[in-house]
Design a protein around this motif. Sequence first.
Motif, mmCIF file in Angstrom:
data_model
loop_
_atom_site.group_PDB
_atom_site.id
_atom_site.type_symbol
_atom_site.label_atom_id
_atom_site.label_comp_id
_atom_site.label_asym_id
_atom_site.label_seq_id
_atom_site.Cartn_x
_atom_site.Cartn_y
_atom_site.Cartn_z
ATOM 1 N N UNK A 135 -28.346 8.703 -14.458
ATOM 2 C CA UNK A 135 -26.972 9.212 -14.440
ATOM 3 C C UNK A 135 -26.231 8.815 -13.169
ATOM 4 N N UNK A 136 -26.899 8.885 -12.033
ATOM 5 C CA UNK A 136 -26.247 8.554 -10.760
ATOM 6 C C UNK A 136 -25.717 7.123 -10.749
ATOM 7 N N UNK A 137 -26.456 6.192 -11.352
ATOM 8 C CA UNK A 137 -26.013 4.796 -11.405
ATOM 9 C C UNK A 137 -24.773 4.661 -12.278
ATOM 10 N N UNK A 138 -24.770 5.372 -13.395
ATOM 11 C CA UNK A 138 -23.618 5.322 -14.299
ATOM 12 C C UNK A 138 -22.389 5.929 -13.641
ATOM 13 N N UNK A 139 -22.584 7.027 -12.917
ATOM 14 C CA UNK A 139 -21.466 7.657 -12.217
ATOM 15 C C UNK A 139 -20.895 6.704 -11.169
ATOM 16 N N UNK A 140 -21.760 5.943 -10.513
ATOM 17 C CA UNK A 140 -21.291 4.942 -9.542
ATOM 18 C C UNK A 140 -20.447 3.875 -10.240
ATOM 19 N N UNK A 141 -20.858 3.466 -11.446
ATOM 20 C CA UNK A 141 -20.072 2.505 -12.220
ATOM 21 C C UNK A 141 -18.709 3.095 -12.594
ATOM 22 N N UNK A 142 -18.713 4.370 -12.983
ATOM 23 C CA UNK A 142 -17.453 5.040 -13.334
ATOM 24 C C UNK A 142 -16.527 5.087 -12.124
ATOM 25 N N UNK A 143 -17.098 5.336 -10.958
ATOM 26 C CA UNK A 143 -16.309 5.402 -9.733
ATOM 27 C C UNK A 143 -15.650 4.064 -9.431
ATOM 28 N N UNK A 144 -16.377 2.979 -9.665
ATOM 29 C CA UNK A 144 -15.807 1.644 -9.432
ATOM 30 C C UNK A 144 -14.675 1.357 -10.417
ATOM 31 N N UNK A 145 -14.862 1.774 -11.671
ATOM 32 C CA UNK A 145 -13.814 1.572 -12.674
ATOM 33 C C UNK A 145 -12.577 2.386 -12.314
ATOM 34 N N UNK A 146 -12.797 3.597 -11.808
ATOM 35 C CA UNK A 146 -11.677 4.431 -11.395
ATOM 36 C C UNK A 146 -10.922 3.795 -10.242
ATOM 37 N N UNK A 147 -11.643 3.159 -9.332
ATOM 38 C CA UNK A 147 -10.990 2.453 -8.227
ATOM 39 C C UNK A 147 -10.058 1.375 -8.759
ATOM 40 N N UNK A 184 -24.434 10.232 -22.213
ATOM 41 C CA UNK A 184 -25.658 9.971 -22.970
ATOM 42 C C UNK A 184 -26.871 9.906 -22.054
ATOM 43 N N UNK A 185 -26.673 9.486 -20.803
ATOM 44 C CA UNK A 185 -27.779 9.404 -19.849
ATOM 45 C C UNK A 185 -28.139 10.768 -19.261
ATOM 46 N N UNK A 186 -27.197 11.677 -19.271
ATOM 47 C CA UNK A 186 -27.463 13.013 -18.735
ATOM 48 C C UNK A 186 -28.435 13.747 -19.656
ATOM 49 N N UNK A 187 -29.336 14.487 -19.089
ATOM 50 C CA UNK A 187 -30.256 15.277 -19.898
ATOM 51 C C UNK A 187 -29.529 16.430 -20.580
ATOM 52 N N UNK A 188 -30.209 17.076 -21.507
ATOM 53 C CA UNK A 188 -29.599 18.178 -22.245
ATOM 54 C C UNK A 188 -29.094 19.274 -21.317
ATOM 55 N N UNK A 189 -29.888 19.590 -20.303
ATOM 56 C CA UNK A 189 -29.495 20.666 -19.389
ATOM 57 C C UNK A 189 -28.201 20.329 -18.659
ATOM 58 N N UNK A 190 -28.065 19.060 -18.238
ATOM 59 C CA UNK A 190 -26.849 18.641 -17.536
ATOM 60 C C UNK A 190 -25.671 18.606 -18.506
ATOM 61 N N UNK A 191 -25.899 18.051 -19.698
ATOM 62 C CA UNK A 191 -24.809 17.955 -20.683
ATOM 63 C C UNK A 191 -24.243 19.320 -21.039
ATOM 64 N N UNK A 192 -25.106 20.337 -21.073
ATOM 65 C CA UNK A 192 -24.666 21.676 -21.449
ATOM 66 C C UNK A 192 -24.177 22.489 -20.254
ATOM 67 N N UNK A 193 -24.352 21.954 -19.064
ATOM 68 C CA UNK A 193 -23.925 22.663 -17.865
ATOM 69 C C UNK A 193 -22.393 22.815 -17.867
ATOM 70 N N UNK A 194 -21.884 24.038 -17.677
ATOM 71 C CA UNK A 194 -20.432 24.259 -17.722
ATOM 72 C C UNK A 194 -19.648 23.404 -16.722
ATOM 73 N N UNK A 195 -20.211 23.186 -15.536
ATOM 74 C CA UNK A 195 -19.521 22.366 -14.534
ATOM 75 C C UNK A 195 -19.419 20.911 -14.984
#
Length: 241
Positions: A135-147, A184-195
């Motif tokens: 997930x951390x790698x994907x979030x880094x990719x999202x950050x670059x796209x946002x830039x 999709x890369x986030x586990x079930x616990x993360x996906x269901x996390x309210x934050x």
Amino acid sequence: MRLLVVCLLAVALLSGSAPARAGDLANFNTAVETASAHSRAAIGYLRTGNTDLAGIEIDRLRRAWQKLTARFAGHPPDAFEGNPLYQNLFTSVSARLAAADMMLSAKRPQAARQALDGMQNDLHALRQASGIVVLADCVADANKTMNALMTFDKKDLDWSKPQTRYGIIGQATVYGHTLDRCESLAGDAVRKNPDFRRLVDGIRNSLAFIPQAVAKRDTGLLHRMLIELRAFDNLLAFNYG
């Protein structure tokens, strides 16, 4: 009969060994995420100038990294077999943690941040070299796209140019696809996390207004949506990057 028993034992051993190998990687990733969470918190505190809390998080990061090193330095998961970056990782991260401590003591928070950013880059390079994505790698990719998307946040945006309109829609679409991949890369616990849900759903809601802003050539609406997206994206990186 003896041959049958031997075959059954072999199958049992093989079927039992595969989950163990997979578990090694899963446990490694979990340990890395524990350390990375403290690193992200420290970076956040350094960004806001709260060096005392940053120091506490760096101490927690060091303890988490020591536990990870004790368990995995001499026992790499099979996924990292043949990856020359694996053994180098422990030396480089230890050096970066020492540098972060030194820079924090010298009242140079920006330099301490750079040391911690380097740790995250080392981990990303290791996983990338072995074809592993978390997930951390994907979030880094999202950050670059946002830039890239933020480059369209201009008061004098020229709507008459097709590359402006197509560029905005294109980058927003890429960001949406990247967000889907992260979820999709986030586990079930993360996906269901309210934050996590608040961030992901907030991003999707803001992205939905981008085509409307482009269709109306509404620079003000585009600006507001991009500012919202940047805020959500920063929080996503802070919590999961």
